[in-house]
Design a protein around this motif. Structure first.
Motif, PDB file in Angstrom:
ATOM      1  N   LEU A  90       0.800  -1.396  -0.165  1.00 22.59           N
ATOM      2  CA  LEU A  90       0.011   0.194   0.102  1.00 22.59           C
ATOM      3  C   LEU A  90       0.771   1.400  -0.143  1.00 22.59           C
ATOM      4  N   LEU A  91       2.169   1.325   0.699  1.00 21.79           N
ATOM      5  CA  LEU A  91       2.993   2.493   0.882  1.00 21.79           C
ATOM      6  C   LEU A  91       3.992   2.510  -0.151  1.00 21.79           C
ATOM      7  N   GLY A  92       3.921   1.383  -0.834  1.00 23.63           N
ATOM      8  CA  GLY A  92       4.962   1.229  -2.147  1.00 23.63           C
ATOM      9  C   GLY A  92       6.293   1.150  -1.499  1.00 23.63           C
ATOM     10  N   VAL A  93       6.397   0.508  -0.591  1.00 17.95           N
ATOM     11  CA  VAL A  93       7.843   0.468   0.062  1.00 17.95           C
ATOM     12  C   VAL A  93       8.395  -1.039  -0.386  1.00 17.95           C
ATOM     13  N   ALA A  94       9.314  -1.149  -1.277  1.00 16.27           N
ATOM     14  CA  ALA A  94       9.780  -2.197  -1.711  1.00 16.27           C
ATOM     15  C   ALA A  94      10.283  -3.490  -0.681  1.00 16.27           C
ATOM     16  N   LEU A  95      10.231  -4.660  -0.941  1.00 13.00           N
ATOM     17  CA  LEU A  95      10.591  -5.591  -0.409  1.00 13.00           C
ATOM     18  C   LEU A  95      11.795  -6.269  -1.075  1.00 13.00           C
ATOM     19  N   ARG A  96      13.046  -5.712  -0.258  1.00 13.33           N
ATOM     20  CA  ARG A  96      14.179  -6.232  -1.332  1.00 13.33           C
ATOM     21  C   ARG A  96      14.443  -7.630  -1.076  1.00 13.33           C
ATOM     22  N   ARG A  97      14.495  -8.291  -0.312  1.00 11.77           N
ATOM     23  CA  ARG A  97      14.555  -9.843   0.069  1.00 11.77           C
ATOM     24  C   ARG A  97      13.309 -10.318   0.710  1.00 11.77           C
ATOM     25  N   GLY A  98      13.083 -11.573   0.498  1.00 13.70           N
ATOM     26  CA  GLY A  98      12.040 -12.175   1.294  1.00 13.70           C
ATOM     27  C   GLY A  98      10.678 -11.745   1.022  1.00 13.70           C
ATOM     28  N   ARG A  99       9.814 -12.070   2.110  1.00 17.75           N
ATOM     29  CA  ARG A  99       8.318 -11.640   1.664  1.00 17.75           C
ATOM     30  C   ARG A  99       7.799 -10.888   2.892  1.00 17.75           C
ATOM     31  N   SER A 100       6.446 -10.734   2.802  1.00 20.29           N
ATOM     32  CA  SER A 100       5.618  -9.815   3.649  1.00 20.29           C
ATOM     33  C   SER A 100       5.064 -10.930   4.439  1.00 20.29           C
ATOM     34  N   PHE A 101       4.300 -10.460   5.688  1.00 22.31           N
ATOM     35  CA  PHE A 101       3.485 -11.349   6.544  1.00 22.31           C
ATOM     36  C   PHE A 101       2.199 -11.940   5.569  1.00 22.31           C
ATOM     37  N   THR A 102       2.066 -13.171   5.959  1.00 24.04           N
ATOM     38  CA  THR A 102       0.653 -13.796   5.454  1.00 24.04           C
ATOM     39  C   THR A 102      -0.478 -13.557   6.290  1.00 24.04           C
ATOM     40  N   PRO A 103      -1.521 -13.335   6.175  1.00 25.85           N
ATOM     41  CA  PRO A 103      -2.771 -13.334   6.906  1.00 25.85           C
ATOM     42  C   PRO A 103      -2.762 -14.522   7.947  1.00 25.85           C
ATOM     43  N   ALA A 104      -2.237 -15.733   7.734  1.00 25.39           N
ATOM     44  CA  ALA A 104      -2.216 -16.724   8.529  1.00 25.39           C
ATOM     45  C   ALA A 104      -1.337 -16.407   9.715  1.00 25.39           C
TER      46      ALA A 104
END
Lengths: 889, 110
Positions: free
Chosen positions: A627-641
């Protein structure tokens, strides 16, 4: 006794000069008559007796004058004479007078304005009864070596916990009363449209200790605290503005779902003990109702209460500190490793160290800048006076030759300067002292802090007037003494005959004055250049995340009475509704709004027990980064689970990864916070989330799990224009009692930029003023130098010297002091930049103080202006007909 | 005969005035007359020296002036000694006596 007599004799001499002269005449006449009678008794005829008495007597007027010379009033009468003389002199040259007075008024006025604000906020006593007896009591905690005493702090590290306050209040022998307060408590006032309200929680003796007489109703009584009931005293301003000023006692106000009964209204002039006005005062016992969702009262390890005590009659602050130290020693014995000391100072609006320190720094910087301007104005005026003095050198020489003492002439010249400073000081000081407060309010509004209610004394007090007086006298000394001495030291014969080979008088002094001006001007201009760069950078700086078409939605669930379970339910429903709202392209949760002004800070480490790295953190949902357009350089974001399950996973930014795991991939590494271990699943780009301009601050994101649901806010991304009304309507449908604010994320940037804009505009104004003063100074120097040598120049021109050569000579002589001053100024600037680089780093938006110095624009501009001023003055002077110049005198 | 009091040792006139005022409060003419009589008509104080001296003594707080009725029922300005004036007189008189006896010793030596 003797002193009193002398003062009395001086005063009577001063006030009754006429009467005294009459009395003396009377006395002398009687003496003469007795003498006549004596001669008559010896057998002289009347006529002869009179003549003999008159011969005995001597000159009547002469005796009267000698008597006057002997009396103490003489100096005063001479002073009055000098002032009159000065007035006449000033009236003869109105342009000079106007320029001089305006210059001084500006310089003195600016300093006075800053000092007035500083005085109001930091120096002036509290608006309470006998404020000199009221002391701010601070507790300072330190660890003895090797022992780690952890302490939580709200507002100010010098505050105490409730149990500590009770101990200090109950066991001391030096205060007739010791009160406690928690400042700046914000609550939600539930009306048709819930509004924020800011007040103070106080011990029930608060109004008694301070001696504040309640205007309507009553203050808080001991019963309000022993049998806690939700009551409050409201401020006069709140009563008038928000409640309409009608019948108010017994009225119920709902703050965060607790009903409070209004029992009193504070007097109009009392807005609390801080520079920020308090709208209500409620008992400390109501803390968990006012600071909804938190309970500080049982927490013995939290500093959240400030203390104000009224000294018993005859007790000094030092004695009080000694008594309080014995209580502090008792506290130390209860907790191993604790070292407590107590500090006692007269209470002011800036008693809290966390407030006073920045105020002192700001005032110091501002006074330094405006002081510099005053110095420039003084140098300029000194040059003007010197020019004027030299023009009067013949008159001075004539009077010296006629027997006037040099001291008297210096006094006379000083009296003129004194008049200038008095007029300039009176105008500048008065205008500044009167306009300082409205100006401050204007600036506050400009910075966008409309709801910041200041509680400062409305009128300037005696300290301000003393400041104006002192500054004016200092100005007289700075401005006038050197030229006056210079002129009065003139060689007698030289000035009278005004010989052809007379050297250009006052040239060296004038050169020094111009050099000083150029140096000060250079420093101010360099600062201006730097601040303008900062301002431009702040406008252009990319915070590293999207701010357009994003709204921040702030909710206060604790204030609305939500517990964790209900909060989680509500947040889920809010999320569902927001995502289906027309025009919304995304919604994410975060506990901290980017650049919103509030921060959470914690310590983490790469290995358990390692030295901890202090960094900002927030709890966010998985879609926050996209949403904020902050790039993930490595890995991933949190999953809903992961979010739902409160998994032990964490995302860090690159700055944090670099510091914690240098040279090693961060994804998969373990992060420790206390003894809990978290697995890093992603690394994001660095974004300026907590302060604008700081791009390498480490940051950590934890999943916004169910435990956080009371404290998280929403970020909403729009596909088109923001539909704020629809959004608020939706929230209102979900819970009509919920206080919510919606603001564009871009407005947070404005909050960071406004101070730099104010600073840039202010320093540009000061720098421009300095440049103007320096230009006038240089112009004056060249004109005066040419005027002093008009004769010589005329001879040279008549003998065929070419104008270009003379022009070159004049310019060379002009530029020597200018270049010396410029070099000095640049050196001062470089030293200041080096010294200030560290402490200023976080307000400079990444602009190095060196950038402004190394840049050659400012020095070149100044030199160009100097050259232009010198050139035009020289041209004007050399344009004169050599024959006219020769004939002069 | 004393032309200009300033020919005397500096401050001597002050001392004489204070000594005369130590007897009783007096107006200016009375002071001059009394000095003249007491000195067996050797010293005559001129008004041009007397009044400035009185002014100076008043400014220094050793003498106080007040208007009162004189012996011929006219209002006149009476000068009187203040307490600090009396102390000053004592100090200066000791000083003067030491000085004059010392000068006498020197002048009488053979």
């Amino acid at each position: 006794m003797r002193l009193a007599l002398r003062i009395w004799s001086f005063l009577t001499a001063l006030l009754g000069r006429r009467r005294r002269e009459r009395e003396l005449a009377d006395e002398l006449r009687q003496h003469w008559e007795r003498q006549v009678a004596l001669h008559r008794a010896a057998g002289m005829p009347q006529d002869e007796a009179r003549r003999a008495a008159s011969i005995d007597f001597g000159g009547f007027e002469q005796i009267a004058q000698e008597c006057h010379d002997m009396s103490t009033a003489r100096y005063f009468h001479e002073f009055v004479q000098d002032v009159r003389f000065g007035f006449r002199g000033l009236r003869r040259s109105p342009v000079f007078t106007l320029v001089a007075v305006a210059t001084l008024a500006l310089g003195i006025g600016m300093n006075t304005a800053i000092f007035t604000l500083f005085d109001a906020a930091v120096l002036s006593p509290l608006p309470v009864a006998q404020p000199s007896q009221v002391m701010a009591v601070s507790q300072i905690l330190r660890n003895s070596h090797g022992n780690d005493v952890a302490r939580d702090v709200r507002d100010d590290a010098a505050f105490v916990s409730l149990s500590e306050y009770q101990l200090y209040a109950g066991q001391n022998h030096v205060f007739s009363g010791l009160a406690a307060y928690e400042p700046m408590v914000s609550a939600e006032w539930m009306t048709a449209t819930p509004r924020p309200i800011s007040g103070t929680l106080v011990s029930c003796n608060y109004f008694t200790v301070l001696g504040v007489a309640i205007a309507i109703g009553r203050g808080l009584s001991a019963a309000d605290c022993s049998h806690p009931a939700p009551v409050l005293v409201i401020s006069h301003e709140f009563w008038q503005r928000q409640l309409g000023g009608g019948a108010v006692l017994g009225r119920q106000l709902t703050l965060n779902h607790t009903q409070f009964e209004v029992v009193g209204v504070a007097p109009e002039k009392f807005g609390g003990t801080l520079a920020v006005a308090s709208q209500f005062w409620a008992p400390i016992e109501e803390q968990s109702a006012a600071d909804a969702g938190h309970d500080w009262i049982p927490d013995d390890n939290l500093s959240w209460l400030g203390m104000l005590g009224r000294l018993r009659p005859g007790v000094t602050a030092r004695q009080a500190a000694a008594d309080m130290a014995t209580i502090a020693a008792r506290l130390n014995s209860r907790q191993a490793g604790r070292l407590t000391s107590v500090r006692i100072e007269p209470a002011t609006r800036a008693s809290m160290a966390s407030m006073r320190t920045p105020l002192n720094v700001i005032a110091g910087v501002m006074l330094a800048a405006t002081g510099m301007i005053l110095l420039l104005a003084c140098a300029n005026l000194a040059a003007l006076l010197l020019a004027r003095g030299l023009a009067r050198q013949r008159e001075v020489a004539m009077r010296l030759a006629l027997g006037a003492t040099r001291a008297r002439i210096v006094r006379q010249l000083l009296a003129e300067n004194f008049l200038l400073a008095a007029i300039g000081g009176a105008i500048g000081g008065w205008v500044a002292a009167v306009t300082a407060m409205p100006l401050l309010r204007l600036v506050v509004r400009h910075v966008g802090a409309d709801d910041l209610n200041l509680s400062l004394p409305a009128a300037a007090d005696s300290r301000v007037w003393l400041f104006v007086l002192g500054l004016s006298l200092l100005t007289v000394g700075l401005v006038g003494l050197a030229p006056a001495l210079r002129v009065a030291g003139a060689k007698l014969n030289l000035a009278v005959k005004e010989s052809l080979d007379q050297p250009p008088s006052g040239g060296r002094l004038r050169g020094i004055l111009v050099g000083t001006q150029v140096a000060g001007c250079m420093v101010l201009l360099l600062v201006t250049g730097l601040l303008l760069r900062v301002f431009i950078r702040a406008r252009e700086v990319n915070p590293g995340f999207a701010t357009r078409q994003v709204s921040a939605v702030t909710l206060d669930l604790p204030a609305a009475g939500y517990d964790q379970v209900r909060a989680a339910l509500l947040q889920r429903r809010i999320g569902e509704r927001l995502r289906t709202l027309a025009g919304v392209s995304g919604a994410a949760q975060t506990s901290i709004i980017p650049l919103g002004g509030s921060r959470s800070v914690t310590g983490v480490s790469a290995r358990a027990g390692d030295r901890r790295l202090q960094l900002d953190y927030s709890f966010v949902s998985g879609d926050y980064f996209s949403l904020l357009g902050v790039a993930l350089r490595r890995g991933r974001s949190f999953t809903p689970a992961e979010v739902a399950a409160d998994a032990k996973v964490v995302i860090v930014n690159q700055a944090a990864a670099r510091r914690l795991w240098p040279g090693v991939p961060a994804v998969g590494a373990i992060l420790y916070r206390g003894k809990t271990a978290w697995t890093v699943i992603g690394v994001t780009a660095d974004a300026q989330l907590s302060s604008l301009g700081v791009s390498d601050a480490p940051y950590v994101f934890w999943p916004a799990s169910a435990a956080q649901m009371r404290d998280v806010q929403w970020l909403v991304r729009w596909s088109g224009n923001a539909q704020t009304a629809a959004l608020l309507g939706t929230l209102h449908q979900l819970d009509p009692n919920l206080a919510a604010t919606v603001s564009p994320l871009e407005s947070n940037l404005e909050g960071w930029r406004a101070p730099t804009r104010v600073a840039a505009v202010l320093s540009a104004a000061l720098g421009g003023l300095a440049l103007l003063l320096a230009t006038l100074g240089i112009f004056g120097m060249v004109t005066a130098r040419v005027a002093a040598r008009r004769h010589e120049l005329g001879v040279r021109m008549a003998l065929g010297a070419d104008r270009a050569g003379l022009m070159r000579m004049l310019l060379r002589q002009t530029m020597v002091p200018v270049l010396t001053g410029a070099a000095t100024g640049a050196a001062i600037g470089i030293i200041a930049a080096t010294a200030g680089a560290v402490s200023l780093a976080n307000i400079l938006y990444g602009v190095s103080p060196w950038d402004g110095i190394v840049d050659t624009t400012v020095p070149l501009l100044l030199l160009a202006v100097a050259l232009a001023a010198g050139f035009s003055a020289a041209r004007q002077a050399l344009g004169a007909d050599p024959v006219v110049a020769l004939r002069h005198e | 005969m004393m032309g200009k009091p300033t020919e005397l040792v500096q401050g001597t006139l002050d001392l004489l005035i204070l000594r005369i005022l130590a007897l009783e409060p007096m107006h200016g003419w009375g002071i001059a007359q009394r000095i003249h009589l007491v000195s067996r008509e050797v010293l005559q104080v001129r008004q041009g020296a007397l009044y400035p001296a009185l002014q100076r003594l008043e400014a220094q707080g050793w003498v106080r002036a007040a208007w009162g009725d004189s012996e011929n029922n006219r209002r006149a300005k009476f000068y009187s000694l203040t307490r600090p004036g009396r102390a000053y007189l004592e100090r200066e008189r000791d000083h003067w006596e030491r000085l004059s006896s010392a000068i006498g010793l020197v002048l009488r030596c053979d």
